[in-house]
Design a protein around this motif. Structure first.
Motif, mmCIF file in Angstrom:
data_model
loop_
_atom_site.group_PDB
_atom_site.id
_atom_site.type_symbol
_atom_site.label_atom_id
_atom_site.label_comp_id
_atom_site.label_asym_id
_atom_site.label_seq_id
_atom_site.Cartn_x
_atom_site.Cartn_y
_atom_site.Cartn_z
ATOM 1 N N THR A 360 7.037 -7.662 -9.116
ATOM 2 C CA THR A 360 6.194 -6.405 -8.940
ATOM 3 C C THR A 360 4.694 -7.056 -8.527
ATOM 4 N N ARG A 361 4.381 -8.015 -9.303
ATOM 5 C CA ARG A 361 3.160 -8.941 -8.781
ATOM 6 C C ARG A 361 3.106 -9.026 -7.383
ATOM 7 N N GLN A 362 4.318 -9.669 -7.038
ATOM 8 C CA GLN A 362 4.693 -10.180 -5.640
ATOM 9 C C GLN A 362 4.260 -9.019 -4.646
ATOM 10 N N ALA A 363 5.194 -7.805 -4.950
ATOM 11 C CA ALA A 363 4.949 -6.710 -4.041
ATOM 12 C C ALA A 363 3.498 -6.309 -4.024
ATOM 13 N N GLN A 364 2.906 -6.062 -5.139
ATOM 14 C CA GLN A 364 1.285 -5.753 -4.939
ATOM 15 C C GLN A 364 0.633 -6.768 -4.130
ATOM 16 N N ALA A 365 0.767 -7.888 -4.212
ATOM 17 C CA ALA A 365 -0.011 -8.846 -3.488
ATOM 18 C C ALA A 365 0.387 -8.542 -1.990
ATOM 19 N N LYS A 366 1.673 -8.391 -1.562
ATOM 20 C CA LYS A 366 2.009 -8.130 -0.472
ATOM 21 C C LYS A 366 1.499 -6.846 0.129
ATOM 22 N N LEU A 367 1.286 -5.805 -0.523
ATOM 23 C CA LEU A 367 0.360 -4.640 -0.141
ATOM 24 C C LEU A 367 -0.925 -4.957 0.212
ATOM 25 N N ALA A 368 -1.761 -5.842 -0.615
ATOM 26 C CA ALA A 368 -2.985 -6.325 -0.620
ATOM 27 C C ALA A 368 -3.168 -7.014 0.602
ATOM 28 N N GLU A 369 -2.363 -7.793 0.884
ATOM 29 C CA GLU A 369 -2.331 -8.642 2.184
ATOM 30 C C GLU A 369 -2.103 -7.989 3.622
ATOM 31 N N ASN A 370 -1.067 -7.181 3.601
ATOM 32 C CA ASN A 370 -0.751 -6.248 4.652
ATOM 33 C C ASN A 370 -1.908 -5.178 4.920
ATOM 34 N N GLY A 371 -2.586 -4.865 3.758
ATOM 35 C CA GLY A 371 -3.822 -3.921 4.038
ATOM 36 C C GLY A 371 -5.021 -4.584 4.682
ATOM 37 N N GLU A 372 -5.199 -5.907 4.436
ATOM 38 C CA GLU A 372 -5.997 -6.552 5.070
ATOM 39 C C GLU A 372 -5.841 -6.996 6.456
ATOM 40 N N LYS A 373 -4.357 -7.339 6.784
ATOM 41 C CA LYS A 373 -4.040 -7.575 8.155
ATOM 42 C C LYS A 373 -4.359 -6.174 8.876
ATOM 43 N N TYR A 374 -4.107 -4.978 8.229
ATOM 44 C CA TYR A 374 -4.134 -3.774 8.912
ATOM 45 C C TYR A 374 -5.911 -3.721 9.591
ATOM 46 N N LYS A 375 -6.699 -4.068 8.486
ATOM 47 C CA LYS A 375 -8.051 -3.980 8.635
ATOM 48 C C LYS A 375 -8.556 -4.881 9.830
ATOM 49 N N ALA A 376 -7.848 -6.175 9.684
ATOM 50 C CA ALA A 376 -8.254 -7.198 10.875
ATOM 51 C C ALA A 376 -7.728 -6.758 12.107
ATOM 52 N N ALA A 377 -6.598 -6.126 12.101
ATOM 53 C CA ALA A 377 -6.002 -5.578 13.613
ATOM 54 C C ALA A 377 -7.128 -4.439 14.185
ATOM 55 N N VAL A 378 -7.624 -3.710 13.235
ATOM 56 C CA VAL A 378 -8.390 -2.694 13.698
ATOM 57 C C VAL A 378 -9.759 -3.262 14.065
ATOM 58 N N LEU A 379 -10.374 -4.383 13.379
ATOM 59 C CA LEU A 379 -11.743 -4.910 13.987
ATOM 60 C C LEU A 379 -11.122 -5.659 15.063
ATOM 61 N N LEU A 380 -10.240 -6.242 15.358
ATOM 62 C CA LEU A 380 -9.864 -7.186 16.716
ATOM 63 C C LEU A 380 -9.880 -6.203 17.659
ATOM 64 N N ALA A 381 -9.247 -5.051 17.485
ATOM 65 C CA ALA A 381 -9.057 -4.015 18.521
ATOM 66 C C ALA A 381 -10.321 -3.532 19.059
ATOM 67 N N VAL A 382 -11.348 -3.337 18.083
ATOM 68 C CA VAL A 382 -12.672 -2.691 18.565
ATOM 69 C C VAL A 382 -13.348 -3.900 19.467
ATOM 70 N N GLN A 383 -13.307 -5.213 18.717
ATOM 71 C CA GLN A 383 -13.548 -6.138 19.561
ATOM 72 C C GLN A 383 -13.356 -6.335 20.962
ATOM 73 N N GLN A 384 -11.972 -6.442 21.152
ATOM 74 C CA GLN A 384 -11.570 -6.505 22.418
ATOM 75 C C GLN A 384 -11.710 -5.316 23.556
ATOM 76 N N VAL A 385 -12.060 -4.221 22.835
ATOM 77 C CA VAL A 385 -12.456 -3.125 23.950
ATOM 78 C C VAL A 385 -14.025 -3.394 24.098
ATOM 79 N N GLU A 386 -14.763 -3.755 23.254
ATOM 80 C CA GLU A 386 -16.144 -3.952 23.406
ATOM 81 C C GLU A 386 -16.068 -5.129 24.367
ATOM 82 N N ASP A 387 -15.465 -6.445 24.337
ATOM 83 C CA ASP A 387 -15.502 -7.579 25.197
ATOM 84 C C ASP A 387 -15.226 -7.188 26.582
#
Length: 479
Positions: A360-387
């Motif tokens: 269960t803890r592993q699954a919760q940590a995976k959720l946290a990891e994927n959530g941060e990866k999603y945020k990173a993907a959004v930030l990268l997308a914004v950066q690439q458009v701005e670039d």
């Protein structure tokens, strides 16, 4: 009485069948701006992924590029591998979905046996030799009281969707890389034409200098400078040819062809640079397949928490079994030989040394990891458009100024050559003017290539193009 007990079990199962231990799903909040700094009037739309992705490369109006791009989806082995991974995800989803249905099995056996004369507790009337004939059909159905199977299906569905978006993202990335290599190659074609004309000009200049030297007007130094300028230009032709070959090989690989059997004819026609419509709805999250894939993996991890938590509760299934059993083959399928059984089964782990809690803890940590990866993907997308928006803006300004510089360099060369013929200046002034003109022309061609590449990169950053049509802001991927 038995029927009443079965009804009680089914009623209880119906009451708790909607139970799920997965947390309520929410798309992780991301730092989305209200607009892009370099957009100049563009607006962000709401997240969704319903906008179609088409043949975006047709905006460049190049039939050769159109033909090459059409091969990426059908011939590139990386795309084929991604499709195979999606097929695996679809098969996993089908496996998980099978748990929503009952399992039905059949069993049949015909045998002749002998039991030991000294078998413990053997009855005095039991024969030593006997026949056994059995046919049986059984049904087992997991009641899924805690949502384990349903969450496995939800996780499999999210994984399948993410895999589909991975295909779209990979295909778009390869298409953009092909366009980038193609624009580089065509830019080098134009440089080859420029250098070819330059070589001919330098040859004429060398002949002029040699004639003046024979007449005693020019020195050996002027001839040497003219010859150096000519040979340097010829060397540049070879360098451009070498770089062009590398881009041609890259295009062959992306389109799934051996580089040894692929070639593109030299073309010097300028590629059309599309204008990006101002004020269009920039639905970034609607078009970015990689962002959509990252969001789906968050949903997958969220559902896996429900699967992990359900392991703390008993697994309840309903069993139904019936058939015939006899010591003789005739009559075998008769009423006296009928047998059946029905009832619920309960299996529960009482102690596992903390394994379920760790899962269960592993699954919760995976959720946290994927959530941060999603945020990173959004930030990268914004950066690439701005670039790419900034690249197009500043490269356009640079091209305008470089055009003025080229006009001045050409004027300088005309004056230098005229004054050299009149014997006012040395050939060094002509060489300097020629070098400046060639450098400025080369830089202008390079800027044109960079603007084309930036426009293709912007299309990729936008998820495959743009549209002026109204956008449906309902989020399909989070349902």
């Amino acid at each position: 009485m038995v029927r009443r007990g079965v009804c009680t079990v089914l009623t209880a199962a119906a009451l708790v069948s909607g139970c799920s231990f997965a947390p309520p799903y929410q798309v992780p909040p991301s730092a989305m701006p209200s607009g892009f700094k370099e957009a100049r009037g563009w607006q962000l739309a709401q997240p969704a992924d319903r906008m179609p992705r088409g043949a975006w490369w047709t905006v460049y109006r190049d039939p050769v590029l159109d033909g090459l791009e059409s091969r990426v989806a059908s011939a590139n082995p990386d795309v084929a591998a991604a499709i195979a991974r999606h097929d695996q995800a679809q098969a996993y989803l089908d496996q998980a979905g099978a748990g929503l249905f009952p399992t039905i099995g059949a069993y049949a056996q015909v045998s002749r046996s002998r039991q030991s004369d000294n078998r413990p507790l053997r009855g005095a009337t039991q024969p030593a030799l006997y026949n056994s004939a059995t046919v049986d059909v059984g049904l087992n159905y997991d009641l899924d009281l805690w949502g384990k199977v349903r969450n496995e299906v939800a996780a499999g569905k999210a994984a399948e969707q993410a895999s589909q978006y991975d295909i779209e993202s990979l295909r778009l990335s390869l298409q953009e890389k092909l366009a980038e290599a193609y624009f580089h190659l065509r830019g080098l074609d134009q440089q080859q034409e420029l250098l070819g004309n330059t070589v001919r000009t330098y040859e004429h200049a060398l002949q002029l200098t040699e004639s003046r030297h024979v007449g005693g007007i020019a020195s050996d130094l002027d001839v040497s400078r003219a010859q150096t300028q000519l040979e340097s230009a010829r060397a540049s032709v070879e360098d451009v040819s070498a770089r062009r070959a590398l881009y041609e090989h890259a295009i062959a690989t992306i389109t799934g062809k051996p580089a040894s059997r692929f070639s593109l004819a030299l073309t010097v026609d300028a590629t059309y640079l599309p204008s990006i419509p101002a004020g269009m709805p920039l639905a970034l999250l609607q078009r970015r397949a990689d962002v959509a894939a990252a969001e789906r993996r968050v949903a997958q991890a969220n559902a896996q928490i429900g699967v992990a938590r359900a392991a703390f509760f008993p697994d309840v299934s309903l069993g139904l079994d019936g058939g015939y059993q006899s010591t003789t083959l005739s009559p075998w399928l008769a009423a006296p030989n009928e047998m059946w059984a029905i009832g619920p089964n309960l299996v529960m782990t009482l102690f596992d040394g903390g394994r379920r809690a760790a899962v269960t803890r592993q699954a919760q940590a995976k959720l946290a990891e994927n959530g941060e990866k999603y945020k990173a993907a959004v930030l990268l997308a914004v950066q690439q458009v701005e670039d790419q928006l900034s690249q197009l803006h500043y490269l356009g300004n640079e091209s305008t100024k470089e055009g003025l510089a080229l006009a001045a360099a050409q004027r300088t060369l005309e004056l230098s050559m005229s004054r050299y013929r009149d014997g006012v200046v040395s050939y060094l002034d002509v060489v300097s003017a020629q070098a400046m003109e060639l450098e400025t022309q080369t830089l202008l061609l390079d800027l044109q290539t960079r603007k084309l590449i930036a426009s293709a990169a912007l299309i990729e950053a936008l998820g495959g193009g743009w549209t002026n049509e109204p956008v449906d802001t309902l989020t399909s991927t989070t349902k």
